[in-house]
Design a protein around this motif. Structure first.
Motif, short mmCIF file in Angstrom:
data_model
loop_
_atom_site.label_atom_id
_atom_site.label_comp_id
_atom_site.label_asym_id
_atom_site.label_seq_id
_atom_site.Cartn_x
_atom_site.Cartn_y
_atom_site.Cartn_z
N LEU A 88 0.83 -1.21 0.00
CA LEU A 88 0.00 0.00 0.00
C LEU A 88 0.86 1.26 0.00
CD1 LEU A 88 -2.90 -0.90 2.46
CD2 LEU A 88 -3.08 -0.50 -0.01
N ALA A 89 1.93 1.26 0.78
CA ALA A 89 2.81 2.42 0.84
C ALA A 89 3.45 2.68 -0.52
CB ALA A 89 3.89 2.22 1.90
N ASP A 90 3.89 1.61 -1.20
CA ASP A 90 4.51 1.80 -2.51
C ASP A 90 3.49 2.21 -3.57
OD1 ASP A 90 7.15 1.44 -1.84
OD2 ASP A 90 7.25 -0.65 -2.49
N TYR A 91 2.30 1.64 -3.55
CA TYR A 91 1.27 2.06 -4.51
C TYR A 91 0.93 3.54 -4.29
CZ TYR A 91 0.37 -2.93 -5.42
OH TYR A 91 0.48 -4.26 -5.76
N THR A 92 0.83 3.94 -3.03
CA THR A 92 0.53 5.33 -2.72
C THR A 92 1.66 6.25 -3.20
OG1 THR A 92 -0.84 4.67 -0.84
CG2 THR A 92 0.02 6.94 -0.83
N LYS A 93 2.89 5.85 -2.98
CA LYS A 93 4.03 6.67 -3.43
C LYS A 93 4.05 6.75 -4.96
CE LYS A 93 7.64 9.10 -2.49
NZ LYS A 93 7.50 10.45 -1.98
N ALA A 94 3.70 5.66 -5.63
CA ALA A 94 3.62 5.68 -7.10
C ALA A 94 2.60 6.70 -7.56
CB ALA A 94 3.27 4.29 -7.63
N ILE A 95 1.46 6.72 -6.90
CA ILE A 95 0.39 7.66 -7.26
C ILE A 95 0.83 9.09 -6.96
CG2 ILE A 95 -1.95 8.41 -6.64
CD1 ILE A 95 -2.51 5.30 -6.19
N GLU A 96 1.49 9.31 -5.84
CA GLU A 96 1.98 10.66 -5.52
C GLU A 96 3.03 11.12 -6.53
OE1 GLU A 96 3.48 10.14 -1.56
OE2 GLU A 96 1.49 10.20 -0.66
N MET A 110 -7.33 -3.11 -5.96
CA MET A 110 -7.41 -4.57 -5.80
C MET A 110 -6.96 -4.99 -4.40
SD MET A 110 -8.53 -5.70 -8.71
CE MET A 110 -8.02 -7.32 -9.19
N LEU A 111 -5.91 -4.37 -3.90
CA LEU A 111 -5.43 -4.71 -2.56
C LEU A 111 -6.43 -4.26 -1.50
CD1 LEU A 111 -3.35 -5.96 -0.73
CD2 LEU A 111 -1.98 -3.87 -0.93
N TYR A 112 -6.98 -3.07 -1.66
CA TYR A 112 -8.00 -2.63 -0.71
C TYR A 112 -9.17 -3.61 -0.67
CZ TYR A 112 -6.11 2.05 0.37
OH TYR A 112 -5.36 3.11 0.83
N MET A 113 -9.56 -4.14 -1.82
CA MET A 113 -10.66 -5.13 -1.84
C MET A 113 -10.26 -6.37 -1.05
SD MET A 113 -13.55 -4.34 -3.08
CE MET A 113 -14.38 -5.87 -3.48
N LYS A 114 -9.04 -6.84 -1.25
CA LYS A 114 -8.56 -8.02 -0.50
C LYS A 114 -8.60 -7.77 0.99
CE LYS A 114 -5.23 -9.63 -3.93
NZ LYS A 114 -3.79 -9.81 -4.20
N LEU A 115 -8.35 -6.51 1.37
CA LEU A 115 -8.31 -6.14 2.79
C LEU A 115 -9.69 -5.80 3.34
CD1 LEU A 115 -5.09 -3.93 2.72
CD2 LEU A 115 -5.30 -6.30 3.54
N GLY A 116 -10.71 -5.84 2.48
CA GLY A 116 -12.07 -5.56 2.92
C GLY A 116 -12.40 -4.08 3.04
N GLU A 117 -11.57 -3.23 2.47
CA GLU A 117 -11.79 -1.79 2.53
C GLU A 117 -12.47 -1.34 1.22
OE1 GLU A 117 -8.69 0.64 4.23
OE2 GLU A 117 -7.69 -1.17 4.99
N VAL A 118 -13.76 -1.66 1.12
CA VAL A 118 -14.51 -1.50 -0.12
C VAL A 118 -14.60 -0.04 -0.56
CG1 VAL A 118 -16.72 -1.92 -1.26
CG2 VAL A 118 -15.77 -3.63 0.29
N ASP A 119 -14.85 0.87 0.37
CA ASP A 119 -14.97 2.29 -0.01
C ASP A 119 -13.68 2.83 -0.62
OD1 ASP A 119 -17.61 2.36 0.81
OD2 ASP A 119 -17.14 3.19 2.79
#
Length: 141
Positions: A88-96, A110-119
């Motif tokens: 998540l940290a790397d995906y976020t840094k990529a987006i930034e 996709m990772l947020y879905m796996k973690l149950g963070e649907v919103d």
């Protein structure tokens, strides 16, 4: 290796090889990282992608798109290793680093879905599709 990881490696290869003449060090690191990931050695792949990231931090001129791809690919390696927080940290840094990187939004969704963070997954999926209608995102139906 997942199709998503293979597709990301290919996209990164195209963008990085276009600048190969001026990025000899990072280009070698990319090739090493890609080969390692394809062979299943995520630690070696992450080390190679980290060298690209570290080179940029030390002042080596690396285009934002290529740097964002290195973060995204390293995040995918972390995800394969079930290191969700690091992914998540790397995906976020990529987006930034490159706010137009649809793949990073899609990967994080996709990772947020796996973690149950649907919103959060829905928000990232929406952002990804605004940038590129073809990017893979979770199915919310």
């Amino acid at each position: 290796m997942s199709k998503r990881l293979a597709a990301a490696f290919f996209a990164f290869a195209v963008s990085l090889f276009s600048a190969a003449a001026c990025l000899a060090g990072p280009n070698e690191d990319f090739r090493e990282g890609m080969a390692a990931a394809q062979s299943g050695d995520m630690d070696k792949a992450m080390a190679a992608f980290s060298r690209i990231i570290d080179a940029a931090a030390s002042g080596v001129a690396i285009e934002a798109q290529n740097l964002a791809s290195a973060y995204n690919l390293r995040g995918m390696c972390h995800e394969v290793k079930n290191e969700a927080d690091k992914a998540l940290a790397d995906y976020t840094k990529a987006i930034e680093t490159d706010v137009k990187m649809a793949e990073a939004y899609g990967n994080r969704a996709m990772l947020y879905m796996k973690l149950g963070e649907v919103d959060k997954a829905k928000a990232d999926a929406t952002a990804a599709k605004r940038i590129d209608r073809k990017v893979k995102v979770p199915n919310f139906q």
